[in-house]
Design a protein around this motif. Sequence first.
Motif, PDB file in Angstrom:
ATOM      1  N   ARG A 338      -4.682  19.146  49.236  1.00 44.96           N
ATOM      2  CA  ARG A 338      -3.378  19.053  48.558  1.00 44.96           C
ATOM      3  C   ARG A 338      -3.550  18.997  47.042  1.00 44.96           C
ATOM      4  NH1 ARG A 338       1.832  18.223  49.504  1.00 44.96           N
ATOM      5  NH2 ARG A 338       3.064  17.122  47.915  1.00 44.96           N
ATOM      6  N   LEU A 339      -4.596  18.288  46.577  1.00 41.28           N
ATOM      7  CA  LEU A 339      -4.840  18.245  45.139  1.00 41.28           C
ATOM      8  C   LEU A 339      -5.123  19.641  44.597  1.00 41.28           C
ATOM      9  CD1 LEU A 339      -7.022  15.078  44.388  1.00 41.28           C
ATOM     10  CD2 LEU A 339      -4.802  15.645  43.419  1.00 41.28           C
ATOM     11  N   GLY A 346       0.055  24.409  39.049  1.00 45.22           N
ATOM     12  CA  GLY A 346       0.337  24.145  37.640  1.00 45.22           C
ATOM     13  C   GLY A 346       0.468  22.688  37.263  1.00 45.22           C
ATOM     14  N   CYS A 347       0.352  21.768  38.204  1.00 40.23           N
ATOM     15  CA  CYS A 347       0.443  20.340  37.877  1.00 40.23           C
ATOM     16  C   CYS A 347      -0.926  19.872  37.410  1.00 40.23           C
ATOM     17  CB  CYS A 347       0.906  19.541  39.102  1.00 40.23           C
ATOM     18  SG  CYS A 347       1.096  17.774  38.770  1.00 40.23           S
ATOM     19  N   ARG A 348      -1.069  19.534  36.121  1.00 45.69           N
ATOM     20  CA  ARG A 348      -2.367  19.149  35.554  1.00 45.69           C
ATOM     21  C   ARG A 348      -2.377  17.703  35.059  1.00 45.69           C
ATOM     22  NH1 ARG A 348      -5.156  24.015  34.784  1.00 45.69           N
ATOM     23  NH2 ARG A 348      -4.306  25.431  36.352  1.00 45.69           N
ATOM     24  N   ASN A 349      -1.316  16.975  35.248  1.00 46.08           N
ATOM     25  CA  ASN A 349      -1.234  15.587  34.778  1.00 46.08           C
ATOM     26  C   ASN A 349      -1.727  14.645  35.874  1.00 46.08           C
ATOM     27  OD1 ASN A 349       0.535  12.897  34.579  1.00 46.08           O
ATOM     28  ND2 ASN A 349       0.197  13.720  32.519  1.00 46.08           N
ATOM     29  N   GLY A 350      -2.712  13.796  35.541  1.00 43.34           N
ATOM     30  CA  GLY A 350      -3.297  12.906  36.536  1.00 43.34           C
ATOM     31  C   GLY A 350      -2.296  11.933  37.118  1.00 43.34           C
ATOM     32  N   ALA A 351      -1.420  11.339  36.276  1.00 41.57           N
ATOM     33  CA  ALA A 351      -0.440  10.370  36.765  1.00 41.57           C
ATOM     34  C   ALA A 351       0.556  11.028  37.720  1.00 41.57           C
ATOM     35  CB  ALA A 351       0.293   9.730  35.592  1.00 41.57           C
TER      36      ALA A 351
END
Length: 517
Positions: A338-339, A346-351
């Motif tokens: 999933r990660l 396009g989701c690159r923000n860790g939080a």
Amino acid sequence: MPRSLHPNSVIPRGLVIDHVEIGSGLTITARPVATLARCPSCDRPSSRIHSRYTRTLSDLPVAGRPVVIDVSVRRFRCVGIDCRTRIFAERLGPDLAATYARRTARLDCIVRHLGLALGGRPAACFARRLMVPASRDTMLRTVRRRAVRPVERPSVIGIDDWAFRRGQRYGTLVCDLERRRVIALLPDRESSTVETWLAAHPEITIVARDRGGGYGEATARALPHALQVADRWHLMENASAAFLDAVRKSMAAIRIAVGAATVDPERLTCAERLQYDGYLRREATGEAILALSRQGMPIKKIARTTGHSRKLVRDVLRGLTGDVFRARQSSLDAHLPRLDAEWAAGCRNGAELWRRLRANGFTGSLRVVGEWATRRRRSERAPEGAPSRVPSARILSRLMTTGRDSLTKAEAVLVATIEGEVPRLDEARALLSRFQTMIRERRRSDLDTWIEAAARSLLASFAGGLLKDKAAVAAALTQPWSNGQTEGQITRLKLVKRQMFGRAKLDLLEARLIGTP
């Protein structure tokens, strides 16, 4: 109409009720039915009553009320002229109450079974709910006093060690494999102790054990006629450990093969940089140990000179300390697909990644996901052809022994590269697969051929151990016995110890394990 409960059906047999008093509990006054009593010394019957006294017995509760039985017990005169006993008290019989007992036999049986099942304090707490008057010390005393030793003579046993205190003190458990029950607990795992116990049981014909040499040597000395059977699970586990050692010895060649002979500290996360600094310190220590070894200094003297343990010195000399990044179980393993999908979307923000994982059942911390994102981001920014991080030996061992269909594309490419560039390691992996198939399918005829082939490979040390214990290994491939039942009894023993907060002595453990019907 419901039938009324007759009072005589409440008390044990052999007594007659004279009076019942009902208050917060039931107090029953009773007397024995018998008109005669036998002298405990000469066994002669007597009807000559000397006197009476009241004996108080606790009994099973009735309708939520505790029950006390006051028994009017008679003292008799012995009629035997030559008997040294002149006056004796009549016995109530083992079915009613034992001599000097303060509880009836049926209540004592309940107390014993509570102690067997729960131990001291938990059994006492549960007994209070059942209106059974017994303290935790009474529970344990009853278990110890009424312990039952097995009378059967075993012929097939399993033997293994267990920990009183892990890493400090060990004992030995002996299990009857035919009847599937514990028959002995020994206070240590010394060969002399085991040999003494085995010598006292010459009827034993088969001994199932692990690969440790101590039990094998003790069995050979005490029971030279007995057939020793190595445990198949331990054989598989030892083979996997031998392949892991082979991967550790090949880490330098693996790093060269995948183009990661050097590590760029700028591409490491904070946690990885700490591991890398530790690796540099271990390398310096290893160089110092190898320098002393090249001078001809023995392991024991190197340990005294450097101050390091002999285990560390041996591992350095055997080449088992080559990992840069040590294996660590990650809570992210189950969520990596999933990660990867979220990262590709396009989701690159860790939080934000952490919040999305939390919504899907992830229980780890933000730091774990943040480190993964940092590592992924730096890997993408690295120039083409830059050396990459090599997984630990443990991870590489798992990847090389996993089916290709279960690997990702990157993992499959990594394994293929290692197999092509480090052929001796690929040969060891093939030998490991052959050995596992031989154990699963019980191919006794393949054992000699496998040992001969493995003796020329990176698994030579493991093959040498099999050759020394060849008879027991061969028996494991032909006999149905194994140490599985023994391991299960050790798990049960650990549960019993934890119920008593780890403070059980050997006699109490024996009473709860061996004395259980």
